[in-house]
Design an enzyme around this catalytic site. Structure first.
Site, PDB file in Angstrom:
ATOM      1  N   HIS A 383       0.886  -1.211  -0.022  1.00 60.96           N
ATOM      2  CA  HIS A 383      -0.031  -0.185  -0.149  1.00 60.96           C
ATOM      3  C   HIS A 383       1.030   1.126  -0.068  1.00 60.96           C
ATOM      4  CE1 HIS A 383      -3.700   2.274   1.332  1.00 60.96           C
ATOM      5  NE2 HIS A 383      -2.736   3.204   1.716  1.00 60.96           N
ATOM      6  N   GLU A 384       1.794   1.268   1.002  1.00 61.61           N
ATOM      7  CA  GLU A 384       2.520   2.418   0.934  1.00 61.61           C
ATOM      8  C   GLU A 384       3.652   2.760  -0.273  1.00 61.61           C
ATOM      9  OE1 GLU A 384       2.088   4.731   3.106  1.00 61.61           O
ATOM     10  OE2 GLU A 384       0.904   3.492   4.228  1.00 61.61           O
ATOM     11  N   HIS A 387       1.541   4.107  -3.015  1.00 63.94           N
ATOM     12  CA  HIS A 387       1.460   5.739  -2.971  1.00 63.94           C
ATOM     13  C   HIS A 387       2.511   6.395  -3.577  1.00 63.94           C
ATOM     14  CE1 HIS A 387      -2.176   6.285  -0.641  1.00 63.94           C
ATOM     15  NE2 HIS A 387      -1.851   5.569   0.480  1.00 63.94           N
ATOM     16  N   TYR A 398      -4.610  14.685  -2.966  1.00 63.88           N
ATOM     17  CA  TYR A 398      -5.005  13.689  -1.798  1.00 63.88           C
ATOM     18  C   TYR A 398      -6.179  14.477  -1.079  1.00 63.88           C
ATOM     19  CZ  TYR A 398      -4.252  10.265   1.648  1.00 63.88           C
ATOM     20  OH  TYR A 398      -4.242   9.271   2.684  1.00 63.88           O
ATOM     21  N   GLU A 407      -6.063   6.385  -2.433  1.00 64.77           N
ATOM     22  CA  GLU A 407      -5.901   5.377  -1.485  1.00 64.77           C
ATOM     23  C   GLU A 407      -6.830   4.135  -1.967  1.00 64.77           C
ATOM     24  OE1 GLU A 407      -5.389   4.952   2.075  1.00 64.77           O
ATOM     25  OE2 GLU A 407      -4.228   6.767   1.562  1.00 64.77           O
ATOM     26  N   ASP A 465     -10.864  14.147   7.192  1.00 62.78           N
ATOM     27  CA  ASP A 465      -9.999  12.966   6.564  1.00 62.78           C
ATOM     28  C   ASP A 465      -9.842  13.383   5.130  1.00 62.78           C
ATOM     29  OD1 ASP A 465      -8.607  10.582   5.971  1.00 62.78           O
ATOM     30  OD2 ASP A 465     -10.220   9.342   5.640  1.00 62.78           O
ATOM     31  N   HIS A 470     -10.248   8.042   3.147  1.00 60.66           N
ATOM     32  CA  HIS A 470     -10.085   6.549   3.499  1.00 60.66           C
ATOM     33  C   HIS A 470     -11.585   5.716   3.420  1.00 60.66           C
ATOM     34  CE1 HIS A 470      -6.309   7.774   5.307  1.00 60.66           C
ATOM     35  NE2 HIS A 470      -6.055   6.477   4.809  1.00 60.66           N
TER      36      HIS A 470
END
Length: 795
Positions: A383-384, A387, A398, A407, A465, A470
């Site tokens: 996931h990271e 990004h 974002y 995301e 958020d 998310h």
């Protein structure tokens, strides 16, 4: 086949077209003031596109954000050629000057042979934040699509582009706004000018990007500083936390093989075995030793037996993520150029998160109750790093929908990389709440199970958020789940579609509808317009409410393309259909029995709808596009009998659940009998490159008024190898490509020819013709096979 779609209604349109009749208007005729009539200008460009062209619209700006189809006759071999095409189509985008307002940022050719030209919108040389247009070409250098965001209002605002502040002053203002005046160590500290939209206006700003871990909380933000006043216009948090993914050893107790680098007396925790090492890139793992300085200490070990589970997992999983992108997508590290992949574990104390800070991955150990060490989860690591891939490709802003896509794409790649045999589609289940089995942070298969929406009618409007990045990621997550779990769709092929969409089509401000368009176009590029992948990905987005879902009770759906046109419709009968979404349009078809007058009417309009008439080849014959809810009508004289198509579409995305009324009046079909005979025509199986069977597959029946051939199997390279259906005079009546289900092709007269012409690469099965048919204008033919009815002809 492709379709025209529309994204939304522009409610601020003030020019009046309602009093202008366009019945029987010849193509290109006007009489309207083109200086003020944007619709006429756009229509002039649209009228040159084929009937199966696809257009979606930007609701706020009244210009397209996606156009696919034959957009130009020009070949594009260079950036200058791309600019020429954008100039040719500038009225469609309300573009002033392509040379003045667009700046090339990316030019590339992929392994499919297609090329991409990405342009940044500028105003007086200053970039307009988040706005790019991408022009794609196929391998024959024909333009296949233009997509992205261009804001035509910027050029009319008269923005002052002379800054009063320096970049250094803007950086200091940004630091002050974030309480970072005393911080000296920054991983990223830069400022650049950009035009940024504000409430109803635009501001000349410095985009100040700051990334630091030398503060109480990690910071990775874009701060927009007014370049004339020093005021803070906006702040975007770019810290892309995992906050929900998992799997791994060390942390979970499994034993792994670890690639390390030896030195005299010990080993470094860095992997030099990857292809990126040819240019100096490595997978390197550090420890922050429960502090916040980055990257921290490079980990070493005397005997190569590592006793730091969090570090082992971070290191091994970083290598696995690199391998996935390199082996599956040909991407050499997150930047595509072999950059080192750095990871730091043991960040801070009991830190419940993991993040990409613009330069590296950082993992907390968790508090042992809510989370255990984040690096213990392969999908967290995937996931990271995903990004980082997003940042180097589409660079999705974002916030709100673009942030939710950011995301979601990381969730998708995390899942694809993790690839559990018993995939439960949960996100973060291996590191989240270790004392509670079976729970997770998110579910891709059932987002509402964890409080996230799985459909657009559940979309959460929030400013927290970063606009629910998310939470609302559940909608595109469910779309991917729908796609990849469709029977016949493989995980590898699904991943190829999602990666291509990210790398080739998505832009900074892309919304959910843009993601739908991007994935459909990517599937088309990879597998062909008629492929199972295109159908599956279209349905996947429709089923989460992102464009295209038909209104219950519309008996004519699905009829969004010429290929799926409803019909044949009956002369003089009224058909009540609906344009139910901004991406909907309706096709109907009918076949005339003789030359003569064709009349079309479109009445009871709930919104601004337009009416078109096409022939069997998809050539536009006439159109009617009055303004507002004024009725539309077309009168056309056909020179011969044939099949015709009617299209109803909402201008600029107009739609309504209220039905319209469409009626076609035309010369009746001739009466007679279809007779069928066994006949075998076969191409080589497979056919060869540069193949042309000319008139070898010709069928003639003296006295027939129509003849037809039946393809029992049809497979060619989609978009490149074509079968032309010709009449006696050699006129091309229809053209087919790709993989088709069994179908009949028909022409008027007593002779039909099937001609396969292929290009220089890639072959397929070809085709088999097993039957022929002919039509004679009499009630019966003695002794003939008339046991079944000729089906609707064509693809």
């Amino acid at each position: 086949m492709k379709k025209w779609t529309a994204m939304a209604v522009v409610t601020t349109m003030v020019f009046t077209l309602a009093s202008m009749s366009s019945s029987a208007a010849p193509l290109g005729a006007s009489g309207k003031d083109k200086a003020i009539d944007k619709k006429e200008k756009q229509g002039a460009v649209l009228s040159k596109l084929s009937s199966d062209a696809k257009v979606t619209w930007n609701e706020k700006k009244g210009v397209p954000n996606f156009v696919a189809g034959k957009l130009s006759n020009k070949k594009v071999k260079s950036a200058n050629d791309a600019v020429a095409v954008l100039t040719e189509t500038k009225d469609l985008f309300d573009l002033g000057s392509a040379t003045d307002e667009l700046s090339l940022t990316v030019q590339s050719t992929d392994d499919l042979g297609t090329s991409m030209y990405k342009f940044q919108q500028t105003y007086k040389g200053v970039p307009v934040f988040g706005n790019q247009l991408i022009l794609h070409t196929d391998k024959a250098q024909n333009v296949s699509s233009i997509n992205g965001y261009y804001d035509p209002e910027v050029k009319v605002k008269g923005i002052n582009t002379k800054a009063k502040l320096t970049g250094t002053e803007a950086v200091e203002a940004a630091k002050a706004s974030l309480g970072l005046q005393g911080v000296e160590q920054f991983d990223i500290q830069k400022a650049s000018l950009a035009i940024y939209p504000t409430a109803g206006d635009y501001a000349l700003t410095y985009v100040v990007t700051l990334s630091t871990l030398a503060s109480v909380e990690p910071v990775y933000k874009d701060v927009f500083v007014d370049a004339r006043t020093g005021e803070i216009v906006d702040t975007l948090n770019k810290m892309e936390h995992a906050a929900a993914v998992g799997s791994g050893k060390g942390v979970l107790g499994d034993t792994k093989s670890i690639n390390t680098d030896s030195y005299s007396g010990g080993y470094y925790l860095q992997d030099v075995s990857k292809p990126m090492n040819a240019t100096g890139g490595k997978v390197i793992t550090y420890s922050a030793n429960n502090g916040t300085s980055l990257p921290g200490t490079l980990l070493t070990d005397a005997d190569n037996n590592w006793n730091d589970p969090a570090a082992v997992d971070a290191h091994v999983y970083s290598g696995m993520v690199y391998d996935y992108f390199y082996n599956k997508h040909g991407r050499n590290s997150f930047d595509g150029a072999g950059a080192s992949i750095k990871a730091t574990v043991h960040y801070s104390s009991n830190y419940n998160n993991a993040f990409w800070n613009g330069t590296q991955m950082v993992y907390g150990d968790g508090d042992g109750s809510t989370f255990i060490a984040f690096s213990g989860s392969l999908d967290v690591v995937g996931h990271e790093i995903a990004h980082a891939v997003t940042e180097r490709t589409a660079d999705l802003v974002y916030s709100y929908q673009s942030g939710a896509l950011n995301e979601s794409w990381s969730d998708v790649f995390g899942n694809l990389i993790e690839n559990k045999a018993d995939n439960n589609w949960l996100v973060g289940e291996d590191v989240y709440t270790p004392g509670t089995p079976g729970d997770a942070l998110r579910s891709m298969s059932n987002p509402p199970a964890y409080g996230d929406p799985g459909h657009m009618d559940q979309y959460v409007n929030t400013s927290s958020d970063n606009g629910g990045v998310h939470t609302n990621s559940g909608i595109p997550n469910k779309a991917f789940y729908n796609f990849v779990t469709t029977p016949g769709i493989t995980r590898d092929n699904a991943g190829k579609v999602w990666y291509r969409a990210l790398a080739q089509y998505l832009t900074a401000n892309s919304q959910f509808i843009d993601a739908k368009n991007a994935t459909i176009q990517s599937a088309t590029d990879l597998f062909g317009a008629g492929s199972a992948e295109v159908t599956a990905v279209t349905n996947a987005w429709n089923n989460v409410g992102v464009g295209g879902a038909p209104t219950p009770g519309d008996a004519y759906e699905p009829n969004d393309t010429q290929a799926s046109a409803y019909g044949p419709i009956t002369s003089g009968t009224t058909y009540n259909g609906t344009i139910n979404t901004s991406s909907d349009n309706d096709f109907f078809k009918f076949t005339t029995g003789a030359s003569g007058a064709i009349s079309l009417s479109l009445t009871s309009l709930p919104a601004d709808y337009d009416l078109y008439l096409y022939d069997a080849n998809g050539t536009q014959l006439a159109r009617s596009w009055n303004g507002g809810t004024s009725a539309e009508s077309i009168s056309y004289t056909a020179s011969a009998a044939g099949t015709f198509y009617v299209k109803v579409i909402g201008y600029n995305g107009a739609s309504s659940s209220t039905a319209y009324a469409m009626k076609a009046t035309y010369p009746a079909a001739a009466t007679g009998t279809w007779v069928y005979e066994a006949k075998a025509f076969d191409t080589p199986h497979p056919y060869t490159n540069n193949y042309n069977n000319g008139t070898a597959h010709t069928y003639t029946k003296a006295g027939a008024t129509k003849v037809a051939v039946h393809f029992s199997r049809f497979e060619t390279e989609s978009g490149y190898d074509f079968v032309s259906i010709k009449d006696k005079a050699g006129n091309v009546i229809n053209k087919y490509s790709g993989t088709q289900a069994a179908f009949w092709a028909i022409v008027d007269g007593d002779t039909i020819t099937s001609n396969l012409v292929t290009d220089y690469s890639v072959t397929a099965f070809g085709y088999t013709i097993d039957q022929v048919g002919y039509f004679v204008p009499s009630a019966t033919v003695e002794g003939a096979n008339t046991s079944f009815e000729m089906p609707i002809i064509g693809k």
